[in-house]
Design a protein around this motif. Sequence first.
Motif, PDB file in Angstrom:
ATOM      1  N   ARG A 199      65.870  15.980  35.039  1.00  0.00           N
ATOM      2  CA  ARG A 199      65.753  14.453  35.672  1.00  0.00           C
ATOM      3  C   ARG A 199      64.537  14.425  36.432  1.00  0.00           C
ATOM      4  NH1 ARG A 199      71.474  15.017  37.575  1.00  0.00           N
ATOM      5  NH2 ARG A 199      72.699  15.135  35.485  1.00  0.00           N
ATOM      6  N   MET A 200      64.057  15.360  37.323  1.00  0.00           N
ATOM      7  CA  MET A 200      63.012  15.346  38.079  1.00  0.00           C
ATOM      8  C   MET A 200      61.666  15.187  37.221  1.00  0.00           C
ATOM      9  SD  MET A 200      63.696  17.138  41.654  1.00  0.00           S
ATOM     10  CE  MET A 200      64.907  18.339  41.732  1.00  0.00           C
ATOM     11  N   LEU A 201      61.926  15.925  36.270  1.00  0.00           N
ATOM     12  CA  LEU A 201      60.778  16.005  35.308  1.00  0.00           C
ATOM     13  C   LEU A 201      60.388  14.454  34.455  1.00  0.00           C
ATOM     14  CD1 LEU A 201      60.544  19.138  33.031  1.00  0.00           C
ATOM     15  CD2 LEU A 201      58.763  18.200  34.172  1.00  0.00           C
ATOM     16  N   ARG A 202      61.455  13.800  34.461  1.00  0.00           N
ATOM     17  CA  ARG A 202      61.070  12.376  34.123  1.00  0.00           C
ATOM     18  C   ARG A 202      60.179  11.690  35.021  1.00  0.00           C
ATOM     19  NH1 ARG A 202      67.350  10.658  33.268  1.00  0.00           N
ATOM     20  NH2 ARG A 202      68.037  12.585  32.504  1.00  0.00           N
ATOM     21  N   LEU A 203      60.092  11.940  36.241  1.00  0.00           N
ATOM     22  CA  LEU A 203      59.246  11.464  37.153  1.00  0.00           C
ATOM     23  C   LEU A 203      57.835  11.559  36.843  1.00  0.00           C
ATOM     24  CD1 LEU A 203      61.122  11.836  40.412  1.00  0.00           C
ATOM     25  CD2 LEU A 203      60.829   9.904  39.317  1.00  0.00           C
ATOM     26  N   MET A 204      57.676  12.651  35.916  1.00  0.00           N
ATOM     27  CA  MET A 204      56.206  12.778  35.435  1.00  0.00           C
ATOM     28  C   MET A 204      55.511  11.887  34.621  1.00  0.00           C
ATOM     29  SD  MET A 204      55.396  16.036  36.846  1.00  0.00           S
ATOM     30  CE  MET A 204      54.157  16.740  35.681  1.00  0.00           C
ATOM     31  N   ARG A 205      56.376  11.017  34.060  1.00  0.00           N
ATOM     32  CA  ARG A 205      56.092  10.187  33.195  1.00  0.00           C
ATOM     33  C   ARG A 205      55.098   9.001  34.053  1.00  0.00           C
ATOM     34  NH1 ARG A 205      60.117   7.843  29.128  1.00  0.00           N
ATOM     35  NH2 ARG A 205      58.369   7.492  27.871  1.00  0.00           N
ATOM     36  N   ILE A 206      55.480   8.960  35.350  1.00  0.00           N
ATOM     37  CA  ILE A 206      54.608   8.053  36.256  1.00  0.00           C
ATOM     38  C   ILE A 206      52.929   8.653  36.212  1.00  0.00           C
ATOM     39  CG2 ILE A 206      54.271   7.207  38.571  1.00  0.00           C
ATOM     40  CD1 ILE A 206      57.241   7.470  39.043  1.00  0.00           C
ATOM     41  N   LEU A 207      52.783   9.595  35.790  1.00  0.00           N
ATOM     42  CA  LEU A 207      51.432  10.325  36.096  1.00  0.00           C
ATOM     43  C   LEU A 207      50.649   9.380  34.710  1.00  0.00           C
ATOM     44  CD1 LEU A 207      51.783  13.984  36.498  1.00  0.00           C
ATOM     45  CD2 LEU A 207      50.992  12.226  37.971  1.00  0.00           C
ATOM     46  N   ARG A 208      51.501   8.852  33.833  1.00  0.00           N
ATOM     47  CA  ARG A 208      50.741   8.241  32.518  1.00  0.00           C
ATOM     48  C   ARG A 208      49.779   7.015  33.123  1.00  0.00           C
ATOM     49  NH1 ARG A 208      53.548   7.523  27.048  1.00  0.00           N
ATOM     50  NH2 ARG A 208      51.564   8.589  26.303  1.00  0.00           N
ATOM     51  N   LEU A 209      50.375   6.728  34.224  1.00  0.00           N
ATOM     52  CA  LEU A 209      49.706   5.346  34.985  1.00  0.00           C
ATOM     53  C   LEU A 209      48.246   5.621  35.155  1.00  0.00           C
ATOM     54  CD1 LEU A 209      52.369   3.922  37.313  1.00  0.00           C
ATOM     55  CD2 LEU A 209      51.577   3.039  35.011  1.00  0.00           C
ATOM     56  N   ALA A 210      47.989   7.006  35.654  1.00  0.00           N
ATOM     57  CA  ALA A 210      46.651   7.265  35.719  1.00  0.00           C
ATOM     58  C   ALA A 210      45.655   6.958  34.717  1.00  0.00           C
ATOM     59  CB  ALA A 210      46.607   8.904  35.935  1.00  0.00           C
ATOM     60  N   LYS A 211      46.016   7.200  33.349  1.00  0.00           N
ATOM     61  CA  LYS A 211      45.266   6.546  32.088  1.00  0.00           C
ATOM     62  C   LYS A 211      45.010   4.973  32.372  1.00  0.00           C
ATOM     63  CE  LYS A 211      47.324   7.680  28.482  1.00  0.00           C
ATOM     64  NZ  LYS A 211      47.808   7.767  26.986  1.00  0.00           N
ATOM     65  N   LEU A 212      46.031   4.170  32.844  1.00  0.00           N
ATOM     66  CA  LEU A 212      45.997   3.114  32.827  1.00  0.00           C
ATOM     67  C   LEU A 212      44.926   2.651  34.018  1.00  0.00           C
ATOM     68  CD1 LEU A 212      47.175   0.231  31.894  1.00  0.00           C
ATOM     69  CD2 LEU A 212      48.723   0.368  34.275  1.00  0.00           C
ATOM     70  N   VAL A 213      44.966   3.282  35.235  1.00  0.00           N
ATOM     71  CA  VAL A 213      43.962   2.996  35.969  1.00  0.00           C
ATOM     72  C   VAL A 213      42.557   3.140  35.677  1.00  0.00           C
ATOM     73  CG1 VAL A 213      42.965   3.928  38.278  1.00  0.00           C
ATOM     74  CG2 VAL A 213      45.467   3.717  37.990  1.00  0.00           C
ATOM     75  N   LYS A 214      42.220   4.145  34.745  1.00  0.00           N
ATOM     76  CA  LYS A 214      40.933   4.309  34.368  1.00  0.00           C
ATOM     77  C   LYS A 214      40.431   3.334  33.281  1.00  0.00           C
ATOM     78  CE  LYS A 214      41.696   8.739  33.438  1.00  0.00           C
ATOM     79  NZ  LYS A 214      41.236  10.146  32.916  1.00  0.00           N
ATOM     80  N   THR A 215      41.282   2.770  32.528  1.00  0.00           N
ATOM     81  CA  THR A 215      40.838   1.822  31.379  1.00  0.00           C
ATOM     82  C   THR A 215      40.822   0.345  32.198  1.00  0.00           C
ATOM     83  OG1 THR A 215      43.344   1.691  31.080  1.00  0.00           O
ATOM     84  CG2 THR A 215      42.196   2.976  29.479  1.00  0.00           C
ATOM     85  N   ILE A 216      41.519   0.119  33.336  1.00  0.00           N
ATOM     86  CA  ILE A 216      41.283  -1.328  33.625  1.00  0.00           C
ATOM     87  C   ILE A 216      40.378  -1.057  34.751  1.00  0.00           C
ATOM     88  CG2 ILE A 216      42.518  -3.488  34.886  1.00  0.00           C
ATOM     89  CD1 ILE A 216      45.076  -2.451  33.320  1.00  0.00           C
ATOM     90  N   ARG A 217      39.138  -1.678  34.715  1.00  0.00           N
ATOM     91  CA  ARG A 217      38.211  -1.396  35.460  1.00  0.00           C
ATOM     92  C   ARG A 217      38.428  -2.100  37.008  1.00  0.00           C
ATOM     93  NH1 ARG A 217      34.355   1.978  34.813  1.00  0.00           N
ATOM     94  NH2 ARG A 217      32.103   1.039  35.284  1.00  0.00           N
ATOM     95  N   PRO A 218      38.888  -3.203  37.149  1.00  0.00           N
ATOM     96  CA  PRO A 218      39.142  -3.948  38.455  1.00  0.00           C
ATOM     97  C   PRO A 218      40.069  -3.145  39.242  1.00  0.00           C
ATOM     98  CG  PRO A 218      39.254  -5.596  36.984  1.00  0.00           C
ATOM     99  CD  PRO A 218      39.104  -4.422  36.406  1.00  0.00           C
ATOM    100  N   LEU A 219      41.272  -2.438  38.679  1.00  0.00           N
ATOM    101  CA  LEU A 219      42.229  -1.524  39.227  1.00  0.00           C
ATOM    102  C   LEU A 219      41.611  -0.308  39.510  1.00  0.00           C
ATOM    103  CD1 LEU A 219      45.092  -1.376  39.770  1.00  0.00           C
ATOM    104  CD2 LEU A 219      45.378  -0.206  37.538  1.00  0.00           C
ATOM    105  N   LEU A 220      40.564   0.331  38.805  1.00  0.00           N
ATOM    106  CA  LEU A 220      39.827   1.370  39.141  1.00  0.00           C
ATOM    107  C   LEU A 220      39.205   1.300  40.655  1.00  0.00           C
ATOM    108  CD1 LEU A 220      38.948   4.297  38.605  1.00  0.00           C
ATOM    109  CD2 LEU A 220      36.987   3.356  37.251  1.00  0.00           C
ATOM    110  N   PHE A 221      38.491  -0.113  40.501  1.00  0.00           N
ATOM    111  CA  PHE A 221      37.612  -0.404  42.094  1.00  0.00           C
ATOM    112  C   PHE A 221      38.528  -0.510  43.177  1.00  0.00           C
ATOM    113  CE2 PHE A 221      34.387  -2.593  39.044  1.00  0.00           C
ATOM    114  CZ  PHE A 221      33.593  -1.331  38.924  1.00  0.00           C
ATOM    115  N   LEU A 222      39.716  -1.006  42.719  1.00  0.00           N
ATOM    116  CA  LEU A 222      40.625  -1.340  43.836  1.00  0.00           C
ATOM    117  C   LEU A 222      41.249   0.202  44.451  1.00  0.00           C
ATOM    118  CD1 LEU A 222      42.448  -3.180  45.505  1.00  0.00           C
ATOM    119  CD2 LEU A 222      44.447  -2.863  43.726  1.00  0.00           C
ATOM    120  N   VAL A 223      41.655   0.946  43.455  1.00  0.00           N
ATOM    121  CA  VAL A 223      42.202   2.446  43.912  1.00  0.00           C
ATOM    122  C   VAL A 223      40.849   3.302  44.627  1.00  0.00           C
ATOM    123  CG1 VAL A 223      42.895   4.666  42.898  1.00  0.00           C
ATOM    124  CG2 VAL A 223      43.789   2.471  42.009  1.00  0.00           C
TER     125      VAL A 223
END
Length: 166
Positions: A75-99
């Motif tokens: 169940r704790m491993l399910r939280l690893m799916r949140i790491l997929r958001l790292a791909k989202l940060v790289k693809t959306i340029r304004p979000l990358l600048f914000l982070v």
Amino acid sequence: FELCTLLKRFGCHFFSCSNPEIGWNMLDAVIVLSSVLDTWLVPGIGLIAWSLEGDRPKSHNKKSISLGQAMMMMRMLRLMRILRLAKLVKTIRPLLFLVTGVIAAMQGVVWVLVLTIVTLYAMGIVATRLIGHRMMFPSGVEVSDDILAPFRTVPDSMFTLFRVMS
């Protein structure tokens, strides 16, 4: 649902070594299968065993990991799916600048915190020596313990000064 949709869309290529996202796909599959096992199969097997035996066995080996503990880890491993958001940060340029900006600002915040702690420590030592050890008061003057108590030790003095500061 997401895993079934992806399997339907990509077929065998979903688990292929040539797929650049094989790591994420395998992680998703393990997480979903463990969830199915935890939610449906384990309670079903427990119910069947309970109905056949009539009562659950009382003895458990304390040193071995139980199935429930293993499922909690999954169940704790399910939280690893949140790491997929790292791909989202790289693809959306304004979000990358914000982070990037937030991470850069954190460096300044850390230095402010270090400066505050060092200042509180130095002033805590001074307050402990002057107030807590009665060096500030003339020798014949009686000082109440209510005044001296917050300055008896350096951590107490630091906490009192922090409270005054904030």
